[in-house]
Design a protein around this motif. Sequence first.
Motif, PDB file in Angstrom:
ATOM      1  N   TRP B 138       0.926  -1.318   0.284  1.00  0.00           N
ATOM      2  CA  TRP B 138      -0.242   0.494   0.156  1.00  0.00           C
ATOM      3  C   TRP B 138       0.787   1.181  -0.259  1.00  0.00           C
ATOM      4  CZ3 TRP B 138      -1.542   3.143   4.566  1.00  0.00           C
ATOM      5  CH2 TRP B 138      -2.748   4.535   4.125  1.00  0.00           C
ATOM      6  N   VAL B 139       2.067   1.183   1.426  1.00  0.00           N
ATOM      7  CA  VAL B 139       2.586   2.520   0.405  1.00  0.00           C
ATOM      8  C   VAL B 139       3.694   2.703  -0.719  1.00  0.00           C
ATOM      9  CG1 VAL B 139       4.723   3.575   2.236  1.00  0.00           C
ATOM     10  CG2 VAL B 139       3.351   2.437   2.959  1.00  0.00           C
ATOM     11  N   ILE B 140       3.627   1.509  -1.064  1.00  0.00           N
ATOM     12  CA  ILE B 140       4.926   1.469  -2.379  1.00  0.00           C
ATOM     13  C   ILE B 140       3.604   2.247  -3.087  1.00  0.00           C
ATOM     14  CG2 ILE B 140       5.544   0.629  -4.255  1.00  0.00           C
ATOM     15  CD1 ILE B 140       6.979  -1.145  -1.658  1.00  0.00           C
ATOM     16  N   PHE B 146       1.096   8.609  -6.620  1.00  0.00           N
ATOM     17  CA  PHE B 146       1.429   9.725  -6.560  1.00  0.00           C
ATOM     18  C   PHE B 146       2.643  10.563  -7.304  1.00  0.00           C
ATOM     19  CE2 PHE B 146      -1.520  10.409  -2.624  1.00  0.00           C
ATOM     20  CZ  PHE B 146      -1.683  12.276  -2.631  1.00  0.00           C
ATOM     21  N   LEU B 147       3.354  10.102  -7.154  1.00  0.00           N
ATOM     22  CA  LEU B 147       4.325  10.885  -8.349  1.00  0.00           C
ATOM     23  C   LEU B 147       3.960  10.865  -9.586  1.00  0.00           C
ATOM     24  CD1 LEU B 147       7.976   9.613  -6.721  1.00  0.00           C
ATOM     25  CD2 LEU B 147       6.526  11.626  -5.999  1.00  0.00           C
ATOM     26  N   ALA B 148       3.637   9.420 -10.306  1.00  0.00           N
ATOM     27  CA  ALA B 148       3.269   9.298 -11.061  1.00  0.00           C
ATOM     28  C   ALA B 148       2.149   9.906 -11.676  1.00  0.00           C
ATOM     29  CB  ALA B 148       3.403   7.850 -11.670  1.00  0.00           C
ATOM     30  N   GLY B 149       0.983  10.101 -10.673  1.00  0.00           N
ATOM     31  CA  GLY B 149      -0.233  11.073 -11.418  1.00  0.00           C
ATOM     32  C   GLY B 149       0.527  12.133 -11.762  1.00  0.00           C
ATOM     33  N   LEU B 240       1.238  -6.660  -6.071  1.00  0.00           N
ATOM     34  CA  LEU B 240      -0.045  -6.383  -5.027  1.00  0.00           C
ATOM     35  C   LEU B 240      -0.043  -4.300  -5.918  1.00  0.00           C
ATOM     36  CD1 LEU B 240      -0.434  -7.358  -1.825  1.00  0.00           C
ATOM     37  CD2 LEU B 240      -2.250  -7.529  -3.119  1.00  0.00           C
ATOM     38  N   VAL B 241       0.944  -4.302  -5.934  1.00  0.00           N
ATOM     39  CA  VAL B 241       2.087  -3.175  -6.698  1.00  0.00           C
ATOM     40  C   VAL B 241       1.263  -2.926  -7.549  1.00  0.00           C
ATOM     41  CG1 VAL B 241       3.377  -1.437  -6.850  1.00  0.00           C
ATOM     42  CG2 VAL B 241       3.235  -2.642  -5.090  1.00  0.00           C
ATOM     43  N   VAL B 242       1.586  -3.923  -8.757  1.00  0.00           N
ATOM     44  CA  VAL B 242       1.367  -3.254 -10.259  1.00  0.00           C
ATOM     45  C   VAL B 242      -0.583  -3.166 -10.725  1.00  0.00           C
ATOM     46  CG1 VAL B 242       1.465  -4.687 -11.877  1.00  0.00           C
ATOM     47  CG2 VAL B 242       3.614  -4.622 -11.150  1.00  0.00           C
ATOM     48  N   VAL B 243      -1.393  -4.246  -9.686  1.00  0.00           N
ATOM     49  CA  VAL B 243      -2.394  -4.766  -9.661  1.00  0.00           C
ATOM     50  C   VAL B 243      -3.220  -3.472  -9.404  1.00  0.00           C
ATOM     51  CG1 VAL B 243      -4.647  -5.681 -10.193  1.00  0.00           C
ATOM     52  CG2 VAL B 243      -2.358  -6.823 -10.041  1.00  0.00           C
ATOM     53  N   ASN B 244      -2.597  -2.967  -8.479  1.00  0.00           N
ATOM     54  CA  ASN B 244      -3.440  -1.947  -7.622  1.00  0.00           C
ATOM     55  C   ASN B 244      -2.803  -0.419  -7.846  1.00  0.00           C
ATOM     56  OD1 ASN B 244      -5.283  -2.942  -5.796  1.00  0.00           O
ATOM     57  ND2 ASN B 244      -3.196  -4.109  -5.326  1.00  0.00           N
ATOM     58  N   ASN B 294      -9.571   9.198  -0.805  1.00  0.00           N
ATOM     59  CA  ASN B 294      -9.968   7.738  -1.377  1.00  0.00           C
ATOM     60  C   ASN B 294      -9.185   6.707  -1.275  1.00  0.00           C
ATOM     61  OD1 ASN B 294     -10.036   6.398  -4.020  1.00  0.00           O
ATOM     62  ND2 ASN B 294      -8.527   6.374  -4.457  1.00  0.00           N
ATOM     63  N   ILE B 295      -7.917   7.490  -0.676  1.00  0.00           N
ATOM     64  CA  ILE B 295      -7.335   6.540   0.158  1.00  0.00           C
ATOM     65  C   ILE B 295      -7.410   6.105   1.638  1.00  0.00           C
ATOM     66  CG2 ILE B 295      -4.600   6.634   1.502  1.00  0.00           C
ATOM     67  CD1 ILE B 295      -3.750   8.504  -0.849  1.00  0.00           C
ATOM     68  N   GLY B 296      -8.501   6.991   1.552  1.00  0.00           N
ATOM     69  CA  GLY B 296      -8.922   6.125   3.179  1.00  0.00           C
ATOM     70  C   GLY B 296      -9.930   4.961   2.831  1.00  0.00           C
TER      71      GLY B 296
END
Lengths: 368, 366
Positions: B138-140, B146-149, B240-244, B294-296
């Motif tokens: 989640w953190v990653i 954030f950075l990419a968006g 998880l990161v790639v999918v989410n 959304n993050i919440g």
Amino acid sequence: MSRLEAAQERRAEAGVPGSGPPQASDVLLEVRNLRTYFHVMDGTVRAVDGVDFKINRGGTLGLVGESGCGKSVTAHAIMRLIETPPGEIAEGEIWFDGRDLLTLSDEEMREIRGGDIAMIFQEPMTSLNPVFTVGDQISEAVRLHQKVSAREARDRAIESLRLVGLSAPERRVRQYPHELSGGMRQRVLIAMALSCSPKLLIADEPTTALDVTIQAQILELINDVQAQTGTALLLITHDLAVVAETVQTLAVMYAGRIVETGSVEEVLLNPRMPYTQGLLNSIPGEKKRGKALSAIEGVVPSPFRMPPGCKFQPRCPHQWERCTMEPDLLEVGRSERRARCWLQAPGEIERRRTYDLAAAATVRDVIG
Amino acid sequence: MIKYIIRRALQAIPVLLGISLVTYFILLIAPGGPTGRFAQNPNITAAQIEAFKRRWGLDQPIPIQYCRWLGVCGDKPFLINALPGGTFELAGLKIDLPGGDNGILHGDFGYSITDGRPVVDVIAERLPPTLILSGTAWVIWIIIAFLAGMYAAVRCYSLFDSALTIFNYVGFSLPTFWLGIVLIQLFSAPPLKWFPVGGMWTTRTVPPFGTERYWDFFWAQPFTALYDLGTHLVLPVVTLVVVNIAFDSRFVRASMLDALGQDFVKTARAKGVPERRVVFKHALRNAMLPVVTNIGLEIPFLFTGAVVTETIFSWPGMGREFINAVGHFDYPVLMGILLITSVFVVFANLLADVVYVIVDPRVKFD
Ligand SMILES: Nc1ncnc2c1ncn2[C@@H]1O[C@H](COP(=O)(O)OP(=O)(O)OP(=O)(O)O)[C@@H](O)[C@H]1O
Ligand SMILES: [Mg+2]
């Protein structure tokens, strides 16, 4: 190299006359042959296509014209706030205080924005950042341009809020934009613009989004602070009644060009271009009570299908063959009085006479 | 603010009660039932099943079962049983409380049908591994999203933006189980064998996670322990990161783009704010507003875990336990996990609302 840089280089090589800062020292801003294009999906929109005008120090110029004629784009070009892409300042010079703004670095330009030239926008409701207090936003402007402490900046903010006539400015600085009405927000924006004592204030339809009573107050405010501070003013509007009360000189814009300039009285009382006459015709006046207002026939030509010659020609009641050639901004009578219309050409006395009669009738109707 | 939080927490009680009712009855109508695990076993007689039902209270009428599970019914009289029970010591005085001690109202989620352990213990054992895996991922993915968006929004329609769109599109469409298996094939199988195939620790080298022996080992050789955990984390976290990442980075990009197009950004530029500050102060603060909510709402995921990912990588977390419980018709565990999940969802909603009020001055507690 961009098209603008190429044009600048070409001009320098050829030593084109007119290049270089304005000779008269009382000229604060001189825009020469400004062209701003937008490259969009369907082609190129020549939003501003060869605009020239001058504003003296402390002087006031009104820029009027129908929606979409390029008024805002002109203002944004002066601030160099045109989004690139899709926009591009393709050609021109913008001499401000002895420097051509189009040749400045981004950093030099950033210092001028909000410092020497300030701008207020049409939408007071959305032009303030909703998550920062009014005080923070004005102080930020102050601190960007002057080396002052946070406390001094806050005092300056309070002071400028007082200048624009907001009650209890000490309390206002701690409020958020949503706690203020539209008129109050426009006052805050004016305060923000004035906080660094700019030499030029550009107001892009500052009253359009406000209700009529507030409109009058804001105009009066702009008038007052302009007179008090000696700031030059470029007032953009499509409301002729607004400029009549606020500015000394007037420039009428149509399809990305200036079509008529002169002092406000001259232009409004003696329009030399059928388009200006058409604009006057569409304002409600004393004599026209009960009669339908006459709008200008036809629509603004599509930016992708501009007519040849005079851009107003398809809608012009006085149009004839000569109009298929592009007219220059012709001098009419005294200096600084110009109209982009073949009717004003030396040999067209006969046609001019019929036009003048129609124009005089219009003016009488409006003035009453 | 405190008043607002208390009020919202009180409002959550009927919601949770409703959720408990709904989960209970959905599981009730699901085929199988607690005795479903005996259906395929020819050695079990009808009498044995009857005895099993009696032992677990399954012979009682459904409302009574629900009532007992909640803790409203029990040894003490109806409703009185719901009050706090047990004994309570105050200044040497022992006070007997009137309520019962069974049911979720008293923190008793029952016992696992499979191994007889208290459900609470099962969950307590499975929660830390899930927190570690989901939390890391989640953190990653939030940071990258954030950075990419943001970068994609500032340079919208650039090459980077298009590349991110494609990556997101692919990541979003990839089935988790497929990606997980491909990653295992690529990096855990010969010839690379960079990462372990699954699990959370290397059997034989490291004691099972969470046991006392594990912590002894951990404090004795912290780097070995962390390294071992790290290597086990890589592939499931990547999955998880790639999918989410797709959803959040699109979300950040969209809100940032929206914020950058607002009039106040033009005002900021017109007063000479440097572009960097326009983006990171004026636009970002506003773009944060929808993103925070959304993050919440993603927080419950940290506790419930990723069912598919945990299963593929044999990660001993909540998600895999849930699948296990389903497979074994372990109703108390299922109910426990579902209810705890709902508590976290309700809690995360409340948290998101509170944070929203803090970051957006236009929204008031009321
Ligand atoms: N970002 C942009 N992309 C494409 N075209 C644009 C863009 N901004 C302006 N234009 C075009 O430039 C022309 C002039 O627009 P501008 O905003 O200057 O009009 P205006 O005179 O200020 O009108 P209004 O009275 O409605 O404010 C319009 O035809 C518009 O379509
Ligand atoms: Mg405009």
